[in-house]
Design an enzyme around this catalytic site. Structure first.
Site, PDB file in Angstrom:
ATOM      1  CD  GLU A 211      -1.322  -0.249   3.715  1.00  0.00           C
ATOM      2  OE1 GLU A 211      -2.337  -0.413   3.466  1.00  0.00           O
ATOM      3  OE2 GLU A 211      -0.763  -0.409   4.728  1.00  0.00           O
TER       4      GLU A 211
ATOM      5  CG  ASN B 200      -0.470   6.132  14.018  1.00  0.00           C
ATOM      6  OD1 ASN B 200      -0.676   7.288  14.343  1.00  0.00           O
ATOM      7  ND2 ASN B 200       0.702   5.430  13.827  1.00  0.00           N
TER       8      ASN B 200
END
Length: 497
Positions: A284, A374
């Protein structure tokens, strides 16, 4: 047709309290940088005038201070998804000043198309080039841009002159059909191209173009420390062992790598390995280390959602873009992270953990089980579907006050069913074909820090019931000890028995 030329402030004035906005990009690259700053300025003015002003913001992943930083400081978010990594936003989330929902990155775009989150009022898209037909050459991150552009009522373009038009051809824009009409994603190798090099939007939806000039402002990672280097070395040692044992094909397999110092350390070690063949990546995000591997020929192709390069490395890319043109391909997040493709082509997934427990479950998101760090990002997409799923973390943090190997994770993101290999600076735990107690001994003996091994063995010996011998009363003794004394080594199981 000629598009209206606007200032960022003029664009921001069109966005109203309660609107939902979708942004291009994935991490800082490809993310708009100027209109969002103007929206934050508007939010401050509105709040000072006693009027409410908050928007819902959807992205590909994390952004930058140009987005999540300024918007959070202005308290301009009602809802935010699907991932973030800016401290100012993290504070808002943990203080319940922002409704943040943490999603698997492969799912966000299709859920928007399904109507799960309501209508998209505006899309803001960073571009390297655009023509009158609405054909856009995107920037260095693709994210969920095709879906936001399709679903938005209106579109703003940030036309960034720092992005070369020669990025044309480095994107693979592909939008799958939704059920019940979806077919297979026709990717059979990491370097297969299946979509369009440009994003085509309805020109009538483009309400204005804002001219900008800015690099992506990705902060450089600090040089890997000794712990990160040791983790990297252990990961590579494991892969070499699997390759020599014949459990990996002679061509090797495509790699996915998470973000950060440990991930970079692993990639640098892979680049130095003489025992592993050149490989491709299906991931990604690619970072600075990958560009070096491409230049060396150790990595032959990188399929990604974002080129998350520091400004200096981005300049290297742009300065020799012809060399990299057939070696890097950017895809939408729902393709780069697509479970079907990950399973088909046999991706080796390498991700990081905040903590792991004795039986192999992993916490990726919540410090001490409560405070969002996160988000899960794409780790779940890859972990559950990988040929091999590897998680790594330091054995201890804060100078040994925290053990990252604990009796039970305080927040489960990945269950033991999805985790094959655990790696720390201490060593490698191969959890495959082992029952829960066998996994526990494997993790204690190979991954836990020596200071914590006796405590972890004591916990294991407390349990006598069931296949997975947790003692629930004492399962969070490590976390409680840290909260109460600042040191997990002070864990006292007797207090809970």
């Amino acid at each position: 047709m000629a598009f209206n030329i606007l200032t960022a402030q003029e664009a921001a004035e069109m966005i109203n309290n309660g609107d939902t906005v979708g942004l291009s990009g994935f991490t800082a690259p490809g993310t708009p940088k100027f209109i969002t700053e103007a929206i934050a300025e508007k939010a401050v003015r509105e709040h000072e005038a006693g009027r409410p002003f908050k928007i819902n913001l959807f992205t590909g992943a994390s952004t930058s201070d140009h987005v999540d930083g300024v918007m959070s400081r202005a308290n301009a978010y009602n809802m935010r998804a699907p991932y973030q990594n800016v401290p100012d936003l993290r504070k808002r989330i943990n203080a319940h000043d922002c409704h943040y929902f943490d999603r698997h990155l492969s799912e966000m775009a299709q859920e928007v198309r399904y109507g799960t989150y309501g209508e998209i009022d505006y899309a803001i898209i960073e571009a390297a080039d655009i023509n009158d037909k609405g054909e856009i050459v995107l920037g260095c991150g693709l994210g969920n841009t095709p879906t936001y552009a399709k679903m938005a009522k209106k579109i703003f373009i940030e036309l960034n002159d720092k992005l070369p038009k020669s990025l044309l051809g480095m994107h693979d824009v592909y939008l799958p059909l939704d059920p019940p009409y979806r077919r297979e994603i026709p990717i059979y190798a990491a370097n297969d191209r299946i979509g369009s090099p440009i994003l085509k939007v309805d020109p009538a939806k483009i309400v204005g173009v804002v001219h900008t000039s800015s690099y992506d402002c990705v902060k450089p990672f600090t040089a890997p420390d000794e712990v990160s280097k040791q983790i990297g070395s252990n990961v590579v040692r494991f892969l070499v062992g699997e390759y020599k044992a014949g459990r990996l094909p002679k061509e090797f397999l495509p790699l996915q790598s998470g973000v950060g110092n440990v991930a970079n350390a692993v990639l640098y070690d892979l680049g130095e390995s003489k025992e592993l063949p050149p490989f491709m990546m299906y991931t990604e995000v690619i970072q600075d280390a990958v560009l070096e591997l491409l230049m060396k020929g150790k990595c032959t192709f990188a399929s990604t959602c974002s080129m998350t390069f520091t400004d200096k490395t981005e300049e290297t890319l742009f300065g020799d873009i012809k060399f990299f043109h057939d070696k890097i391909l950017m895809r939408p997040a729902e393709i780069s992270n697509n479970p079907e493709v990950i399973r088909r082509i046999g991706v080796i997934a390498m991700n990081t953990a905040l903590e792991a427990d004795l039986f192999g479950s992993v916490n990726s998101t919540h410090v001490l089980g409560t405070r969002m760090m996160n988000g899960i990002g794409g780790s779940g997409d890859f972990t559950r579907n990988a040929y091999l799923s590897i998680f790594s973390c330091p054995s201890v943090s804060k100078g040994g006050l925290i053990s990252n190997i604990v009796p039970m994770v305080a927040h489960p993101d990945h269950s033991e069913h999805s985790v094959d290999i655990l790696v720390t600076d201490q060593g490698i735990a191969d959890l495959r074909h082992k029952d829960p107690v066998e996994r526990a001994y494997e993790i204690i003996n190979n991954c836990a820090h020596p200071d914590y091994r006796p405590l972890l063995l004591d916990y294991l010996n407390l349990g006598t019931q069931g296949q997975t011998p947790h003692t629930l009363k004492a399962a969070f003794a490590f976390h409680n000890a840290f909260s109460e004394t600042g040191d997990m080594r002070n864990a006292d199981y007797a207090k809970y028995m």
